[in-house]
Design a protein around this motif. Structure first.
Motif, mmCIF file in Angstrom:
data_model
loop_
_atom_site.group_PDB
_atom_site.id
_atom_site.type_symbol
_atom_site.label_atom_id
_atom_site.label_comp_id
_atom_site.label_asym_id
_atom_site.label_seq_id
_atom_site.Cartn_x
_atom_site.Cartn_y
_atom_site.Cartn_z
ATOM 1 N N ALA A 78 0.822 -1.212 0.000
ATOM 2 C CA ALA A 78 0.000 0.000 0.000
ATOM 3 C C ALA A 78 0.856 1.262 0.000
ATOM 4 C CB ALA A 78 -0.934 -0.002 1.206
ATOM 5 N N ASN B 102 1.526 1.441 -3.912
ATOM 6 C CA ASN B 102 0.443 1.178 -4.869
ATOM 7 C C ASN B 102 -0.775 2.013 -4.483
ATOM 8 O OD1 ASN B 102 -1.947 -0.011 -6.075
ATOM 9 N ND2 ASN B 102 -0.727 -1.819 -6.558
ATOM 10 N N ARG B 103 -1.066 3.050 -5.266
ATOM 11 C CA ARG B 103 -2.130 3.973 -4.890
ATOM 12 C C ARG B 103 -3.512 3.313 -4.891
ATOM 13 N NH1 ARG B 103 -2.752 9.536 -4.040
ATOM 14 N NH2 ARG B 103 -4.877 9.796 -3.271
ATOM 15 N N GLN B 104 -3.743 2.360 -5.778
ATOM 16 C CA GLN B 104 -5.054 1.698 -5.807
ATOM 17 C C GLN B 104 -5.298 0.893 -4.531
ATOM 18 O OE1 GLN B 104 -4.769 -0.397 -9.664
ATOM 19 N NE2 GLN B 104 -6.419 0.938 -10.381
ATOM 20 N N ALA C 76 -3.773 1.471 -1.700
ATOM 21 C CA ALA C 76 -3.827 2.473 -0.638
ATOM 22 C C ALA C 76 -5.215 3.101 -0.554
ATOM 23 C CB ALA C 76 -2.773 3.547 -0.880
ATOM 24 N N ASP C 77 -5.795 3.436 -1.697
ATOM 25 C CA ASP C 77 -7.138 4.021 -1.713
ATOM 26 C C ASP C 77 -8.169 3.055 -1.127
ATOM 27 O OD1 ASP C 77 -6.500 6.503 -2.807
ATOM 28 O OD2 ASP C 77 -6.796 5.839 -4.878
ATOM 29 N N SER D 141 4.206 8.118 2.130
ATOM 30 C CA SER D 141 3.833 7.060 1.188
ATOM 31 C C SER D 141 2.471 7.300 0.538
ATOM 32 C CB SER D 141 3.806 5.714 1.915
ATOM 33 O OG SER D 141 2.733 5.682 2.852
ATOM 34 N N GLU D 142 2.129 6.433 -0.409
ATOM 35 C CA GLU D 142 0.826 6.498 -1.064
ATOM 36 C C GLU D 142 -0.314 6.276 -0.061
ATOM 37 O OE1 GLU D 142 0.140 7.531 -3.916
ATOM 38 O OE2 GLU D 142 2.043 7.420 -4.977
ATOM 39 N N LEU D 143 -0.078 5.486 0.977
ATOM 40 C CA LEU D 143 -1.121 5.275 1.978
ATOM 41 C C LEU D 143 -1.427 6.563 2.730
ATOM 42 C CD1 LEU D 143 -3.036 3.230 3.231
ATOM 43 C CD2 LEU D 143 -1.230 2.638 4.868
ATOM 44 N N HIS E 89 -1.019 9.601 1.467
ATOM 45 C CA HIS E 89 -1.716 10.456 0.495
ATOM 46 C C HIS E 89 -3.176 10.027 0.334
ATOM 47 C CE1 HIS E 89 2.084 12.227 -0.265
ATOM 48 N NE2 HIS E 89 2.553 11.296 -1.091
ATOM 49 N N ALA E 90 -3.414 8.717 0.283
ATOM 50 C CA ALA E 90 -4.773 8.205 0.116
ATOM 51 C C ALA E 90 -5.631 8.538 1.327
ATOM 52 C CB ALA E 90 -4.735 6.689 -0.099
ATOM 53 N N THR F 22 -4.144 11.282 9.119
ATOM 54 C CA THR F 22 -3.051 10.357 8.864
ATOM 55 C C THR F 22 -1.881 10.621 9.807
ATOM 56 O OG1 THR F 22 -2.155 11.801 7.150
ATOM 57 C CG2 THR F 22 -3.651 10.047 6.441
#
Length: 255
Positions: free
Chosen positions: A119, A122-124, A126-127, A148-150, A152-153, A161
């Motif tokens: 996660a 990988n943004r998908q 993470a989302d 990380s992307e997590l 940001h998501a 966060t």
């Protein structure tokens, strides 16, 4: 005043098996990430760990992982975002139920092992994890690898966060953790781990495995409960933080 949360992965045994001295570790930390039954943990272990956290005034967190007991959730699996969502909801619900039944509440969610690292990049995925947490309870904190992307998501969907750094792991130049199979991935020396953590909190940087400077934000520091000598690690870390005048407080709490 500088402050930081100190978290540890806990309840990572099942049946008669134990991986860490949870009752002792609880004395030094402010947040516990409790295994939810997929990579480790079972009903009795979750309940016992929740009760320990409540006895010590430690924040309760759900620590969802991949369904891989044999690999301790540290082996990469090809999962879809939908599966990541469902795994997160399912496991979070287990810890929530035990926390509520014991008079407490879950404060945060932190994915475990391979799921966490997947996660992070990988943004998908993470989302999907962030959506799962948000839909269960938008007031929950989401712990993720710093920058990380997590992270940001979680911010994108409206979660609070918490940027996490690691005392007992080394970093790559892209901000990821050194893969566990690589030499030097885990910092075994407690003094060195504490020194790294203090530097990340005070100076917002860490020296990577290849000796480059990496800028990051440190809001919570993790010590792995299954790291050899974990108790000594967390003791020395707590002492080092206090010696530097860094307040150790639960994530999301102001100094």
């Amino acid at each position: 005043m500088l402050q930081v949360d100190l978290n540890c992965d806990m309840g990572e045994g099942f049946g008669v098996y134990r991986t860490s001295p949870d009752s002792e570790l609880m004395k030094y930390i402010t947040s516990a990430n409790i295994a939810c039954g997929f990579h480790a943990g079972d009903a009795a272990t979750i309940r016992r760990t929740v009760k320990l956290a409540l006895e010590h005034g430690v924040a309760i967190g759900a620590h969802p992982g991949l369904p891989d007991l044999a690999g301790f959730g540290r082996r990469v699996m090809g999962i879809t975002p939908e599966e990541a969502y469902e795994m997160t909801v399912y496991q979070l619900g287990a810890v929530q139920a035990f926390a509520k039944s014991e008079g407490g509440a879950v404060a945060h969610v932190k994915p475990h092992g391979a799921l966490y690292n997947m996660a992070a990049g990988n943004r998908q995925l993470a989302d999907a994890i962030a959506e799962a947490v948000y839909k269960v309870d938008p007031s929950l904190l989401l712990f993720g690898l710093a920058g990380s992307e997590l992270i940001h998501a979680g911010k994108a969907i409206g979660l609070h966060t918490i940027n996490e750094v690691f005392a007992d792991r080394t970093y790559e130049s892209d901000g990821s953790l050194t893969p566990r199979g690589a030499a030097g991935a885990v910092i075994a020396d407690a003094g060195r781990a504490a020194e790294q953590a203090v530097n990340m909190i005070k100076n917002g940087e860490v020296l990577t495995r290849k000796q480059s400077r990496l800028i990051l934000k440190a809001e919570t520091v993790c010590v792995h409960g299954d790291t050899p000598g974990a108790l000594e690690h967390v003791k020395q870390l707590r002492e080092a933080l206090e010696a530097e005048g860094i307040a150790v407080k639960k994530a999301g709490k102001e100094a």
